[in-house]
Enzyme design. Structure first.
Site, mmCIF file in Angstrom:
data_model
loop_
_atom_site.group_PDB
_atom_site.id
_atom_site.type_symbol
_atom_site.label_atom_id
_atom_site.label_comp_id
_atom_site.label_asym_id
_atom_site.label_seq_id
_atom_site.Cartn_x
_atom_site.Cartn_y
_atom_site.Cartn_z
ATOM 1 N N ASP A 1 45.101 37.599 52.316
ATOM 2 C CA ASP A 1 44.883 36.562 53.331
ATOM 3 C C ASP A 1 46.216 35.954 53.783
ATOM 4 O O ASP A 1 47.090 35.683 52.963
ATOM 5 C CB ASP A 1 44.006 35.468 52.692
ATOM 6 C CG ASP A 1 43.472 34.473 53.703
ATOM 7 O OD1 ASP A 1 42.680 34.879 54.557
ATOM 8 O OD2 ASP A 1 43.847 33.290 53.619
ATOM 9 N N GLU B 1 50.831 50.345 38.529
ATOM 10 C CA GLU B 1 50.528 50.506 37.094
ATOM 11 C C GLU B 1 49.192 51.205 36.915
ATOM 12 O O GLU B 1 48.850 51.658 35.841
ATOM 13 C CB GLU B 1 50.425 49.120 36.410
ATOM 14 C CG GLU B 1 51.752 48.412 36.235
ATOM 15 C CD GLU B 1 51.555 46.931 35.877
ATOM 16 O OE1 GLU B 1 50.408 46.494 35.587
ATOM 17 O OE2 GLU B 1 52.572 46.202 35.903
#
Ligand code: GLC
Length: 559
Positions: free
Chosen positions: A214, A263
């Site tokens: 956002d 990751e």
């Protein structure tokens, strides 16, 4: 291709799943209400997994479902790592993710890093701890001006209207880019940075595939004294050094986030909501070292016009060549007038319609909207978009051809922009956030409650999902067929324009021979011998009728 094969293609764990995905935006509080309290919820989404699968989308993006006082429809987050109790529990969330994944549908959630809710424990702590405290350092507190600090630190105006500063009890002021209840975080504070990494890992560990960020372009700020006045601020170019907007240093944050995304296997994806000044500035958000993808909102502010569409498409494809990201396409979302209504307005400039020489907010009941034309053009534009390279973001309800709801009384309205009269002046954004009609009859058109949290007009019955599912000529049937075929026809991310000899007709081919023809004008466009290969959209006497799109696929491509 058999159904089994289709499912397999959809669930294949390819790291590039997002590049050409059709992503369906769910506004959870208005999607489906399983517990009947008037607010849509996570179990409601779970109960509609069949519908989502049949629709044929690749992913869902959920607008915020976190605990919130709903000062801004959930974009005021009180706790980033929980589910609003009115919307369910974390266990419900896990069950929803599992069910969607089982159908090959990926899950994207909304992250709101620019501001928290004023009910967030950090802000409550900041209020209690007082001036000069570490707790206040997580936000942007300043002393006021005037003899007793009774004037705001600057005359800046918030995006939602009114002052961008609010005074607290002990006399200090805090900065809020949006509503008063949305205090901006201080992104110079290491604790803030660390906490969002924890949030990203929290949802990634729960199996979330990606994030929508956002107002990604507003996080970092340069608030060193002396602060400029509003007029001075407005005059500063947005070239990376503006004090508030699209600063170059925001990308340090996203580089750190990228390391977290990577990751995971496959890496988590992200798409930036970044209303920035040029395509070049937007490209920074889409870089592979950053968020990886950015919304392209150019079509939200474009008319239904062949030349405008062609320029936007060409520019954005050229831009994605430079970033290595894929292009994104959006016609509707929870912040703008639904495109079936926009395209029926006499003249349009983003959210605004021309009345005389004045631009006023669109969506009012008395603007001479031609709803049939709006829907016809909406179909044509959507089919064009779904044929383009890149990913397309669809907004809940557009697959039903829903129109903007104008008939909401001031007392019933919720959007803070309606009350504060800021950038989204006029009727605000409630008209595209009215709960979906699932059935033509019954309380709240099958949404779930006796009464939905925003009133649904009687004409919603004609757009109900059950009515449209049973009608092969409905908008829902068109979306289902388009999304099904899109998967079968999907090709490499490029296109070649085919000249049509008409300024109001666009035609292009994808590398495998799949073609899209959109007639923006009113005169039929003759397809000649290609008419026999039309696989989607209607031809009339071998011609593409006005304001419509067809897809052409040479025999053999569909198997
Ligand atoms: C984004 C959201 C909008 C929200 C604002 C503040 O623009 O899409 O709905 O009001 O950010 O969070």
């Amino acid at each position: 291709m058999t159904d089994a094969l289709l499912v397999e293609t959809r669930t294949a764990d390819t790291a590039a799943w997002w590049r050409q995905a059709a992503v369906y935006q769910i506004y959870p509080r208005s999607f489906a209400d399983a517990n009947g309290d008037g607010l849509g919820d996570i179990p409601g989404i779970l109960s509609r997994v069949d519908y989502l699968e049949k629709l044929g989308i690749d992913a869902v993006w959920l607008s915020p479902f976190y605990p919130s006082a709903l000062a801004d429809g959930g974009y005021d987050v009180a706790d980033y790592r929980d589910v609003d109790p009115r919307l369910g529990t974390l266990e419900d969330f896990d069950a929803m993710v599992a069910a969607l994944h089982a159908r090959g549908i990926r899950v994207v959630v909304d992250i709101v890093p620019n501001h928290t809710s004023d009910l967030h424990e950090w802000f409550q702590e900041a209020l209690a701890a007082g001036r000069g405290s570490a707790a206040r350092e997580r936000f942007i507190f300043r002393e006021g001006k005037g003899e007793n600090g009774e004037l705001p630190p600057t005359d800046w105006v918030s995006v939602f209207g009114g002052s961008a500063w609010e005074r607290v009890e002990d006399g200090q002021w805090y900065f809020h880019n949006f509503a008063v209840e949305q205090p901006d975080l201080n992104w110079d504070n290491p604790e803030v940075r660390e906490d969002f990494l924890t949030t990203l890992r929290f949802w990634s560990d729960r199996g979330v595939d990606g994030f929508r960020i956002d107002v990604a372009h507003m996080l970092t700020k340069d608030l060193s004294e002396p602060l400029p006045s509003r007029a001075e601020l407005d005059a500063i170019p947005q070239d990376g050094n503006h004090p508030l907007i699209d600063r170059d240093d925001v990308h340090e944050i996203y580089a750190e986030w990228r390391r977290v995304f990577d990751e995971y296997d496959p890496p988590r994806t992200a798409v930036a909501e970044a209303w920035v000044s040029t395509p070049e500035r937007r490209a920074k958000y889409a870089s592979a070292e950053g968020l990886g993808q950015a919304f392209n909102f150019d079509l939200l502010v474009a008319d239904f016009d062949a030349e405008e569409f062609r320029t936007i498409i060409a520019d954005n494809l050229a831009q994605s060549d430079t970033t290595g990201s894929s292009t994104t396409w959006v016609l509707s979302n929870h912040d703008v007038t639904r495109h079936a209504t926009r395209y029926g307005l006499p003249a349009l400039n983003g959210r605004h319609v021309k009345q005389g020489t004045e631009w006023v907010a669109a969506g009012g009941p008395d603007e001479g909207i031609d709803r049939e034309q709006g829907l016809r053009r909406a179909h044509a534009a959507t089919l064009l978009l779904l044929g383009l390279p890149g990913s397309t973001y669809l907004y809940q309800g557009e697959e039903l051809g829903l129109q903007e709801v104008a008939e909401i009384t001031p007392e019933e309205r919720q959007d803070p922009t309606f009350f504060r009269g800021g950038e989204f002046d006029g009727l605000g954004r409630d008209g595209c956030r009215v709960p979906l009609p699932w059935t033509a009859s019954g309380p709240s058109f099958g949404f779930g409650a006796v009464e939905a949290h925003l009133p649904q007009p009687a004409w919603f019955a004609a757009f109900a999902a059950d009515v449209e599912a049973a009608d092969p000529s409905s908008t829902l049937s068109l979306y289902r067929e388009a999304l099904r075929l899109r998967r079968v026809l999907q090709a490499d991310e490029s296109l070649q324009w085919i000249e049509t000899g008409r300024a109001d007709v666009l035609r292009f081919a994808r590398p495998n021979g799949w073609q899209v023809v959109t007639n923006f004008g009113t005169e039929p466009f003759d397809l000649g011998k290609d008419a026999v290969d039309v696989v989607l959209g209607a031809v009339d006497g071998g011609a593409v009728p006005g304001e419509s799109t067809v897809w052409i696929a040479p025999a053999g491509l569909i198997g």
